[in-house]
Design an enzyme around this catalytic site. Structure first.
Site, PDB file in Angstrom:
ATOM      1  N   ASN A   1      46.864 -30.651 -26.787  1.00 45.37           N
ATOM      2  CA  ASN A   1      46.482 -31.432 -26.299  1.00 45.37           C
ATOM      3  C   ASN A   1      45.349 -31.526 -24.844  1.00 45.37           C
ATOM      4  O   ASN A   1      45.620 -32.452 -24.617  1.00 45.37           O
ATOM      5  CB  ASN A   1      46.846 -32.866 -25.894  1.00 45.37           C
ATOM      6  CG  ASN A   1      46.630 -33.844 -25.482  1.00 45.37           C
ATOM      7  OD1 ASN A   1      45.357 -34.604 -26.191  1.00 45.37           O
ATOM      8  ND2 ASN A   1      47.392 -35.298 -25.778  1.00 45.37           N
ATOM      9  N   ASP A   2      45.306 -30.230 -24.333  1.00 46.75           N
ATOM     10  CA  ASP A   2      44.512 -30.323 -22.629  1.00 46.75           C
ATOM     11  C   ASP A   2      44.311 -28.516 -22.858  1.00 46.75           C
ATOM     12  O   ASP A   2      43.872 -27.849 -22.053  1.00 46.75           O
ATOM     13  CB  ASP A   2      45.838 -30.741 -21.755  1.00 46.75           C
ATOM     14  CG  ASP A   2      44.642 -30.600 -20.553  1.00 46.75           C
ATOM     15  OD1 ASP A   2      43.960 -30.764 -20.402  1.00 46.75           O
ATOM     16  OD2 ASP A   2      45.557 -29.946 -19.169  1.00 46.75           O
ATOM     17  N   ILE A   3      42.827 -28.632 -23.822  1.00 45.44           N
ATOM     18  CA  ILE A   3      42.975 -27.372 -24.434  1.00 45.44           C
ATOM     19  C   ILE A   3      41.129 -27.442 -23.260  1.00 45.44           C
ATOM     20  O   ILE A   3      40.642 -28.070 -22.974  1.00 45.44           O
ATOM     21  CB  ILE A   3      42.418 -27.586 -25.612  1.00 45.44           C
ATOM     22  CG1 ILE A   3      43.091 -27.565 -26.455  1.00 45.44           C
ATOM     23  CG2 ILE A   3      40.902 -26.168 -25.549  1.00 45.44           C
ATOM     24  CD1 ILE A   3      43.435 -26.042 -26.054  1.00 45.44           C
TER      25      ILE A   3
ATOM     26  N   ASN B   1      43.503 -23.489 -18.807  1.00 48.97           N
ATOM     27  CA  ASN B   1      44.630 -23.890 -19.680  1.00 48.97           C
ATOM     28  C   ASN B   1      44.540 -21.786 -20.137  1.00 48.97           C
ATOM     29  O   ASN B   1      44.799 -22.023 -21.106  1.00 48.97           O
ATOM     30  CB  ASN B   1      44.901 -24.597 -19.893  1.00 48.97           C
ATOM     31  CG  ASN B   1      45.760 -25.776 -19.506  1.00 48.97           C
ATOM     32  OD1 ASN B   1      46.144 -25.739 -18.067  1.00 48.97           O
ATOM     33  ND2 ASN B   1      45.557 -27.142 -19.745  1.00 48.97           N
TER      34      ASN B   1
ATOM     35  N   THR C   1      42.886 -33.542 -19.830  1.00 52.49           N
ATOM     36  CA  THR C   1      42.241 -34.092 -18.725  1.00 52.49           C
ATOM     37  C   THR C   1      41.297 -34.461 -18.176  1.00 52.49           C
ATOM     38  O   THR C   1      40.758 -34.566 -19.349  1.00 52.49           O
ATOM     39  CB  THR C   1      41.700 -32.564 -17.708  1.00 52.49           C
ATOM     40  OG1 THR C   1      42.952 -31.205 -17.727  1.00 52.49           O
ATOM     41  CG2 THR C   1      40.745 -32.569 -16.719  1.00 52.49           C
TER      42      THR C   1
END
Length: 350
Positions: free
Chosen positions: A96-98, A102, A134
């Protein structure tokens, strides 16, 4: 609680720890950072990860060091990113935050490691109601519907990440650009890469555009329905006011007739039962004629034969008017019910 739970021991752990335990379980994914140990306190949590030597985030590489990657390096890195995501999904984990920040990148070998599961969740088929990672990587459906599914938002963030690897900047800067799904290529890249990026864009944007079109159509239908209801309500209010006026007239007429007294010593009118006159009744002086006692059996009353001045049809005309107004009101209500039931069958998009 150093080292977490002992083998066979059951207990609750923070979500991020639980997700890492899933993705790090044997056999571990080579493109995902490994958790060595964790410590839980009442107000804090420490997670000890493997030490990555000579690694830096892809964001630093792109925006602070070398700029966009060559197509060969971008292909190699992106293939590993996709493999890391597939490994997460195979373990029931939604990152849920590629994004490049990261993804740790080893410049000498091109090896990548996916990190930071702080925004992660368990992989589900249903919609997620909380904001994704993000804001710069939020998908169109979050702006439109405040909900999203795991796999489409993953494809969206993968597409933005690949664009950054190749072009050195994000494809979208503002909310409206995201909703319109318009991309401008600021760096010279091959037709094959453009084709891949366009396929990623279309996989999301085509569905979003269809949803927007359907949403606009439903909004237009709602506006039409609202306008119709406002018109019908105006008619209802008008009829209601007329009914109130007629009712007041009826009450005023009854009040006047109730106070009316017989003028002479004797006045009479015939009483009929089943069309046959049965008796003649008399009113004493000063007795209100509306209080005349009538036999309990059903009967019809003929025309008044009295010296009192009572206009013919004063009651029947007023009540007839009130009944007509009530019928009009009921017709309007039925029209609204039929119209609402028809509009209710319009298929929504949410």
């Amino acid at each position: 609680m150093p080292g977490g739970l002992r083998p066979g021991e059951k207990g609750k752990v923070p979500l991020e720890v639980g997700l890492l335990k899933r993705v790090c379980a044997v056999p571990a994914g080579p493109n995902i950072i490994q958790m060595s140990e964790y410590i839980l306190g009442r107000r804090y949590m420490f997670i000890f990860m493997e030490l990555l030597e000579s690694y830096t985030s892809l964001e630093d590489v792109i925006y602070k060091k070398t700029g966009p990657l060559s197509e060969e390096k971008a292909k190699h890195a992106f293939r590993q990113i996709v493999q890391a995501v597939l490994h997460c999904h195979s373990r029931g984990v939604f990152h849920n935050d590629i994004k490049p920040n990261n993804i740790m990148y080893q410049t000498t070998t091109g090896q990548i490691k996916l990190i930071d599961f702080g925004y992660g969740d368990l992989l589900k088929e249903k919609y997620y109601p909380h904001a994704p990672g993000t804001p710069a990587y939020w998908p169109p459906e979050w702006y439109l519907f405040r909900k999203y599914k795991a796999e489409p938002v993953t494809v969206w963030t993968l597409g933005i990440t690949l664009f950054e690897l190749l072009c050195g900047n994000r494809p979208f800067k503002e909310k409206m650009e995201i909703l319109e799904c318009k991309i401008s290529y600021t760096n010279e890249i091959s037709g094959g890469m453009i084709l891949l990026l366009e396929e990623l864009r279309k996989s999301i944007c085509s569905d979003v555009k269809k949803s927007i079109t359907a949403l606009k159509r439903d909004i237009a239908d709602i506006a039409e329905c609202t306008s119709y209801l406002e018109t019908r309500m105006s008619d209802i209010v008008k009829v209601h006011n007329e009914i109130v006026t007629a009712s007041n007239e009826v009450e005023e007429t009854i009040s006047k007739l109730s106070d009316l007294e017989s003028p002479g010593p004797v006045s009479s009118y015939p009483i009929f039962a089943n069309g046959v006159q049965t008796e003649t009744s008399f009113l004493a002086p000063g007795q209100p004629w509306v209080n005349k006692q009538v036999p309990e059996e059903p009967m019809s009353i003929g025309l008044f034969e009295t010296d009192m001045d009572c206009p013919d049809g004063v009651l029947s005309d007023t009540w007839e008017k009130a009944l007509q107004l009530i019928k009009g009101l009921m017709t309007s209500l039925l029209d609204i019910i039929v119209y609402y039931n028809q509009k209710k069958n319009v298929k929504g998009v949410l």
